[in-house]
Design an enzyme around this catalytic site. Structure first.
Site, PDB file in Angstrom:
ATOM      1  CE  LYS A 192      -7.752  -6.112  -0.466  1.00 27.39           C
ATOM      2  NZ  LYS A 192      -8.837  -6.226  -1.452  1.00 27.39           N
ATOM      3  CE  LYS A 245      -5.729  -2.860  -1.696  1.00 31.77           C
ATOM      4  NZ  LYS A 245      -6.957  -3.282  -2.311  1.00 31.77           N
TER       5      LYS A 245
HETATM    6  C1  PBG Z   1     -11.595  -4.702  -3.437  1.00 27.84           C
HETATM    7  C2  PBG Z   1     -10.474  -3.771  -3.267  1.00 27.84           C
HETATM    8  C3  PBG Z   1     -10.210  -2.868  -2.226  1.00 27.84           C
HETATM    9  C4  PBG Z   1      -9.117  -2.101  -2.645  1.00 27.84           C
HETATM   10  C5  PBG Z   1      -8.726  -2.582  -3.877  1.00 27.84           C
HETATM   11  N1  PBG Z   1      -9.551  -3.630  -4.238  1.00 27.84           N
HETATM   12  C6  PBG Z   1     -10.938  -2.573  -0.990  1.00 27.84           C
HETATM   13  C7  PBG Z   1     -11.054  -3.544   0.081  1.00 27.84           C
HETATM   14  O1  PBG Z   1     -10.465  -4.618   0.097  1.00 27.84           O
HETATM   15  O2  PBG Z   1     -11.825  -3.216   0.990  1.00 27.84           O
HETATM   16  C8  PBG Z   1      -8.504  -0.957  -1.882  1.00 27.84           C
HETATM   17  C9  PBG Z   1      -7.812   0.056  -2.715  1.00 27.84           C
HETATM   18  C10 PBG Z   1      -7.493   1.327  -2.033  1.00 27.84           C
HETATM   19  O3  PBG Z   1      -7.747   1.535  -0.829  1.00 27.84           O
HETATM   20  O4  PBG Z   1      -6.959   2.203  -2.728  1.00 27.84           O
HETATM   21  N2  PBG Z   1     -11.551  -5.907  -2.859  1.00 27.84           N
END
Ligand code: PBG
Length: 322
Positions: A192, A245
């Protein structure tokens, strides 16, 4: 000429026969934002078509998801009360736990996955306990364990930790195994990135950090080899599914994981990717349906087995029409 690649492109039927990848409804997970409270059905401005729902209103949305044959939903909870530790995440009566029980009771066929994180639940918006202006990795792990056990007791089908803490998968696996949930799978947000593509989500889920950013725990977008390292550790710690992601700007990483790990690979087509297509389409600058299908197909081609996407309902409608 011996080689003429155009021979196999002549008609739609031959193109169908040689087509290498296919997007199907079976590939899709639909995210849902569930807000504590009543009578809430709030449009998220930067994500047209996506809403925040309270549980008393959400049946309309769930009926549609089931009618479209979408196999799974990924839940995000938005609590009324936040605090320093995000302790609402392990409250057995918290919004996430209520949501899991509600959906499993009323829509037993739907596969329910919970996002396991703290950023929507902490007053500072970071994904764990803060110590000296940074998230304290090892102090956060026991809280992650409490959170997943609480989700498991509520009846969730799979947990998806997204906080990027080192050792979180081992912690979760052990916690679930020791509390009678050895068969509950983990989908890890393994690779991520610290991405600007999450912008609209942070409005949707009220999860923007109040100071600093997430660069001490989420990955540097410049790094590819490190993605393999992240995935290797999560694979070794027992993640059942490995996720990349965001998706569209990280197709190379999806392919790396597909080539190197014998686990299903998921990708998250995030809020910013969704918002860009919706906005350009609203201006008449692109063909929304075709750009949506082409983008999601590129994720399949890159190697994703599963796509988490806000487009799930739109895609299902297109596929059912065909
Ligand atoms: C929470 C999380 C996030 C997303 C999914 N889980 C946000 C982040 O890490 O700031 C992002 C999902 C999206 O942008 O559609 N940790």
């Amino acid at each position: 000429m011996i080689n003429r690649t155009r021979r196999l492109r002549k008609t739609e039927n031959i193109r169908r026969l040689v087509r290498e990848n296919k997007l199907t409804i079976d590939d899709l997970i639909y995210p849902l934002f569930i807000e504590e409270g009543e009578n809430i059905e709030k449009e998220i401005v930067s994500m047209p078509g996506i809403k925040r729902w309270s549980l008393d209103r959400i049946s309309k949305e769930l009926d549609e998801v089931v009618a479209l044959d979408i196999p799974a939903v990924l839940l995000f909870g938005i609590p009324t009360a936040k605090n320093e530790t995000g302790s609402e995440t392990w409250n057995d009566k918290g919004i996430m736990q209520q949501a899991v029980r509600f959906i499993k009771k009323n829509y037993p066929s739907l596969y329910v996955i919970t996002d396991v994180c703290f950023c929507e639940y902490t007053s500072h918006g970071h994904c764990g306990i803060i110590h000296e202006n940074d998230v304290d990795n090892d102090a956060t792990l026991p809280n992650i364990a409490k959170q997943v056990i609480s989700h498991a007791k509520a009846g969730v089908d799979m947990v998806a930790p997204s906080g990027m803490m080192d050792g979180m998968i081992a912690t979760i696996r052990e916690a679930l195994d020791n509390t009678g949930f050895p068969n509950l799978p983990i989908m890890s947000y393994a690779v991520k990135y610290s991405s600007a593509f999450y912008g609209p989500f942070r409005d949707a889920a009220d999860s923007a950090p109040t100071f600093g950013d997430r660069r001490t725990y989420q990955m540097d977008p410049a790094n590819r080899d490190e993605g393999m390292r992240e995935a290797t550790f999560d694979d070794q710690e027992g993640a059942d599914i490995l996720m990349v992601k965001p998706a569209l700007a990280y197709l190379d990483i999806i392919r790396d994981l597909k080539n190197n790990f014998d686990r299903p690979i998921a990708c998250y087509n995030v809020s910013g990717e969704y918002a860009m297509i919706k906005a350009a389409a609203a201006n008449g600058w692109i063909d929304e349906e075709r750009v949506m299908m082409e983008s999601l197909l590129s994720m399949k081609r890159a190697g994703a087995d599963i796509i988490i996407t806000y487009f799930a309902k739109d895609v299902a409608k297109v596929l059912l029409k065909k």
